[in-house]
Motif scaffolding. Structure first.
Motif, PDB file in Angstrom:
ATOM      1  N   THR A 195       0.849  -1.239  -0.054  1.00 36.80           N
ATOM      2  CA  THR A 195      -0.103  -0.113   0.091  1.00 36.80           C
ATOM      3  C   THR A 195       0.907   1.201  -0.071  1.00 36.80           C
ATOM      4  N   VAL A 196       1.991   1.194   1.025  1.00 35.28           N
ATOM      5  CA  VAL A 196       2.737   2.566   0.997  1.00 35.28           C
ATOM      6  C   VAL A 196       3.614   2.660  -0.240  1.00 35.28           C
ATOM      7  N   VAL A 197       4.183   1.555  -0.700  1.00 43.04           N
ATOM      8  CA  VAL A 197       4.608   1.620  -2.238  1.00 43.04           C
ATOM      9  C   VAL A 197       3.832   2.187  -3.259  1.00 43.04           C
ATOM     10  N   ASN A 198       2.630   1.637  -3.274  1.00 43.87           N
ATOM     11  CA  ASN A 198       1.853   1.985  -4.511  1.00 43.87           C
ATOM     12  C   ASN A 198       1.577   3.589  -4.228  1.00 43.87           C
ATOM     13  N   LEU A 199       1.074   3.925  -3.239  1.00 42.59           N
ATOM     14  CA  LEU A 199       0.872   5.572  -2.806  1.00 42.59           C
ATOM     15  C   LEU A 199       1.895   6.341  -3.260  1.00 42.59           C
ATOM     16  N   LEU A 200       3.131   5.942  -3.011  1.00 44.68           N
ATOM     17  CA  LEU A 200       4.541   6.648  -3.098  1.00 44.68           C
ATOM     18  C   LEU A 200       4.623   6.915  -4.590  1.00 44.68           C
ATOM     19  N   LEU A 237       6.093   9.846  -8.049  1.00 46.12           N
ATOM     20  CA  LEU A 237       6.448   9.890  -9.434  1.00 46.12           C
ATOM     21  C   LEU A 237       5.794  10.749 -10.352  1.00 46.12           C
ATOM     22  N   PRO A 238       4.752  11.155 -10.524  1.00 45.86           N
ATOM     23  CA  PRO A 238       4.204  12.324 -11.250  1.00 45.86           C
ATOM     24  C   PRO A 238       4.694  13.566 -11.084  1.00 45.86           C
ATOM     25  N   LEU A 239       4.959  13.877  -9.802  1.00 41.80           N
ATOM     26  CA  LEU A 239       5.480  15.121  -9.288  1.00 41.80           C
ATOM     27  C   LEU A 239       6.839  15.351 -10.221  1.00 41.80           C
ATOM     28  N   TYR A 285       3.693  12.048 -15.325  1.00 42.73           N
ATOM     29  CA  TYR A 285       3.917  10.507 -15.839  1.00 42.73           C
ATOM     30  C   TYR A 285       4.219   9.517 -14.733  1.00 42.73           C
ATOM     31  N   THR A 286       3.649   8.379 -14.829  1.00 38.32           N
ATOM     32  CA  THR A 286       4.245   7.151 -14.203  1.00 38.32           C
ATOM     33  C   THR A 286       4.754   6.447 -15.454  1.00 38.32           C
ATOM     34  N   PHE A 287       5.133   5.086 -15.039  1.00 34.79           N
ATOM     35  CA  PHE A 287       5.827   4.421 -16.253  1.00 34.79           C
ATOM     36  C   PHE A 287       4.580   3.993 -17.400  1.00 34.79           C
TER      37      PHE A 287
END
Length: 133
Positions: free
Chosen positions: A43-48, A53-55, A60-62
């Motif tokens: 959950t933490v990895v997904n939220l981070l 990443l878009p910031l 973008y995300t991958f």
């Protein structure tokens, strides 16, 4: 307006790519953890990933980069941490938990049916997803 917006199928495909990447990464770092710790870590990895990443990568995300779509603000300012927290944490995660996933279904229909292709989390955060090529 909608021809420049990222539509349902493109956004879904980008989400699947991101989900696979996050899943593989999380599998690698959670091997040997008990289920509760592994779930919390995922959950933490997904939220981070979805928030930060878009910031740092221009919206973008991958998955979004691969599908030529990106997150942008409706006021054309750069994405901010507050905007992304509203979008990802409140607009997606918390609302989905509160409504037992109903907002996810409603958002899918909104992307399919609204001319501006904005979902609930986009309306809350003042964002939209645009085609980048």
């Amino acid at each position: 307006m909608s021809e420049k917006r990222g539509g349902f199928w493109r956004r879904l495909a980008a989400g699947l790519v991101d989900g696979i990447l996050i899943g593989l990464f999380c599998y690698g770092i959670t091997v040997g953890m008990d289920q509760g710790t592994a779930n919390a870590t995922e959950t933490v990895v997904n939220l981070l990933y979805a928030t930060l990443l878009p910031l740092v990568w221009g919206g973008y995300t991958f998955g979004k980069r691969l599908l030529y779509i990106r997150i942008a603000r409706t006021d054309f300012l750069p994405l901010s941490l507050g905007t992304m927290l509203l979008r990802e944490v409140f607009g997606k995660m918390i609302l989905s938990l509160i409504t037992f996933g109903i907002t996810v279904i409603i958002s899918a229909f909104m992307i399919l049916l609204r001319e501006d292709r904005r979902a609930i989390h986009d309306l809350i955060a003042g964002t939209y997803v645009e085609k980048s090529h």
